[in-house]
Design an enzyme around this catalytic site. Sequence first.
Site, PDB file in Angstrom:
ATOM      1  N   SER A 155      -5.451  -0.383  13.510  1.00  0.00           N
ATOM      2  CA  SER A 155      -6.035   0.830  13.700  1.00  0.00           C
ATOM      3  C   SER A 155      -6.567   0.850  14.950  1.00  0.00           C
ATOM      4  O   SER A 155      -7.149  -0.260  15.527  1.00  0.00           O
ATOM      5  CB  SER A 155      -7.088   0.832  12.523  1.00  0.00           C
ATOM      6  OG  SER A 155      -7.859   1.873  12.896  1.00  0.00           O
ATOM      7  N   TYR A 158     -14.849  -2.824   8.739  1.00  0.00           N
ATOM      8  CA  TYR A 158     -13.404  -2.655   8.963  1.00  0.00           C
ATOM      9  C   TYR A 158     -12.847  -2.850  10.328  1.00  0.00           C
ATOM     10  O   TYR A 158     -11.972  -3.275  10.615  1.00  0.00           O
ATOM     11  CB  TYR A 158     -13.386  -1.106   8.566  1.00  0.00           C
ATOM     12  CG  TYR A 158     -11.941  -0.527   8.663  1.00  0.00           C
ATOM     13  CD1 TYR A 158     -10.954  -0.954   7.683  1.00  0.00           C
ATOM     14  CD2 TYR A 158     -11.595   0.276   9.673  1.00  0.00           C
ATOM     15  CE1 TYR A 158      -9.750  -0.360   7.907  1.00  0.00           C
ATOM     16  CE2 TYR A 158     -10.341   0.824  10.123  1.00  0.00           C
ATOM     17  CZ  TYR A 158      -9.413   0.563   8.880  1.00  0.00           C
ATOM     18  OH  TYR A 158      -8.037   1.050   9.092  1.00  0.00           O
ATOM     19  N   GLY A 165       0.767  -1.381  -0.007  1.00  0.00           N
ATOM     20  CA  GLY A 165      -0.023  -0.065   0.078  1.00  0.00           C
ATOM     21  C   GLY A 165       0.940   1.301  -0.139  1.00  0.00           C
ATOM     22  O   GLY A 165       0.645   2.257   0.717  1.00  0.00           O
ATOM     23  N   ALA A 166       1.889   1.223  -0.845  1.00  0.00           N
ATOM     24  CA  ALA A 166       3.009   2.225  -0.844  1.00  0.00           C
ATOM     25  C   ALA A 166       2.791   3.176  -2.006  1.00  0.00           C
ATOM     26  O   ALA A 166       3.559   3.936  -2.142  1.00  0.00           O
ATOM     27  CB  ALA A 166       4.323   1.779  -0.591  1.00  0.00           C
TER      28      ALA A 166
END
Length: 290
Positions: A146, A170, A17-18
């Site tokens: 998260s 999520y 995810g860069a």
Amino acid sequence: MTGGLAVGAGKTALVTGATSGIGKETALALSRVGFNVVILGRNAAKTSDAAAWLRGQSGSAAVDVLVADLTSQSQVRRAAREFRAAHARLDVLVNNAGGVFPSWQLTEDGVERTWALNHLAPLLLALELLPLLRAGTPSRIVNVASGAHANGRIDLGAQHEEAAFSMDAYSNAKLANVLASYALARRLTGTGVTVNCVHPGVVGTSFGREAGGWIKAVSVIARPFLLSPARGAATSVHVATAPELESVTGAYFAKSSARRSSPASYDEALQERVWSAALSELGATALSLG
């Protein structure tokens, strides 16, 4: 030492995810302290552009790319094969990719997409690259979780029900992510491979863009008050590089300090149920750790 970080000369880091946001800034920071960085993105053009930007910003030519849709187990495995073919070791794996989606959707593997990306993908990638992580010891797996995991609940029989609301899905997936991280850390104790989770903070990135509706609206309105991506990446970079954390495993970090994750995340029986269920969904076995 450079800026308090372990020099990464001769070491390799893979960041998922860069192509933007926290992942891009994490890759930049690692490149600047000498790591050979491989970035993994879903879109070939965006990943190539991000790599070019990283080379320019860091002054290092040692930035390579992998392209894969991490919601697809076959693509995760293919990316891992490509990485293994090109590298003899892996020193740092930063599982940064994640997302929240506007609607319920099954992947090609029959898995709800939020669950696939935020929970199963980082575990599968770590298992597929474990031989190279062991070759790179002391090495580190950093899972970007998260604070939303504290609102999650685990009902393994209902994780893929269509009624799941996007932020609920999520939060559930991120709780599973933390639970599985702790289970993996326990299995790798004494091997030289550490596994830790980080909460990056509330960061002003494009996260939530695909969710649409009120999630996207709130993210746009709140963006001026949120952390910059570089500040959001700081905890991931700290956990990936700080010398004093070389043997720390099974921990949760926020603001570059060890913190307590949610009470549910420390339930070892629940960790084991989530672990076993994940292996089943991935078609894997305990021998994956072999």
